[in-house]
Design an enzyme around this catalytic site. Structure first.
Site, short mmCIF file in Angstrom:
data_model
loop_
_atom_site.label_atom_id
_atom_site.label_comp_id
_atom_site.label_asym_id
_atom_site.label_seq_id
_atom_site.Cartn_x
_atom_site.Cartn_y
_atom_site.Cartn_z
CB CYS A 42 -0.90 0.00 1.24
SG CYS A 42 -2.06 1.40 1.28
NE ARG A 46 -0.56 5.04 8.75
CZ ARG A 46 -1.85 4.90 9.08
NH1 ARG A 46 -2.22 5.10 10.33
NH2 ARG A 46 -2.75 4.57 8.17
CO CO Z 1 -3.42 1.19 3.05
#
Ligand code: CO
Length: 209
Positions: A42, A46
């Site tokens: 993704c 983070r």
């Molecule tokens: Co994500």
């Protein structure tokens, strides 16, 4: 701010630190890259691929998009997979999702998010395939996290079904496809145990005829 000075300063310090630990680090890297892994993850800030698995530049080839989706018509993702498999000859493709994914959460909502909804439709499809399972979960956070896991598993299947991976296996190339999920709350990776190394396993794990 026209010039992001602090980032250039950080870059200089980083390059110096790398050279200190290995004077030939950049010279060696400039001559070739030989990563063993392709990471499909993704875009979430983070979840940085290299840091999570503590690998250096040159050790992991990376493709990231919102909600780590592998779409059969996405030329960007397919080109990355092709280059990684056919030219770099990576041995492992890792699809890595993460709990609390904003893209997955948005896909579960009945809200208008604009253009991104076209992309998230792919995650909504995953929800549709497993609607009973997801709907039976009461807790909202758990619901999202379950879909995060199911989404990774679906994308592993999509990777395996690409013509690229199919022909690599047909040609006897060693190539394992993994499904992992990362917990942003404690920094720990979890293996979803859907590792596929050939077409036969594909049939078994995904219950295909
Ligand atoms: Co994500």
């Amino acid at each position: 701010m026209r010039i992001l000075k602090h980032l250039f300063e950080k870059n200089k310090k980083w390059a110096e630190k790398m050279k200190k630990s290995d004077p030939d680090f950049f010279l060696n890297l400039s001559q070739q890259q030989k990563p063993e892994y392709l990471w499909i993850g993704c875009s979430d800030s983070r979840v940085p691929a290299n840091q999570i698995v503590d690998l250096l530049p040159g050790e992991i080839f990376v493709h990231r998009n919102i909600a780590n989706v592998v779409v059969h018509t996405d030329l960007n993702c397919l080109s990355v997979i092709q280059f990684a498999v056919e030219v770099l000859k990576v041995k492992h493709i890792i699809v890595c999702g993460h709990y609390g994914c904003g893209g997955v959460k948005a896909a579960l909502e009945n809200k208008d998010h604009g253009l991104i909804d076209n992309w998230l439709r792919n995650v909504k499809d995953v929800y549709r395939y497993h609607q009973n399972k997801i709907d039976s979960i009461q807790d909202e956070k758990e619901k999202i996290n379950k879909l995060c896991e199911l989404n990774v598993i679906e994308q592993v299947s999509n990777v395996c079904n690409t013509t690229i991976v199919q022909s690599a296996w047909k040609n006897g190339q060693e190539l394992d496809v993994h499904g992992w999920i990362y917990n942003i709350e404690d920094g720990i990776l979890k293996d979803l145990n859907v590792c596929i190394t050939n077409n036969e396993e594909m049939t078994k794990i995904f219950n295909l005829k």
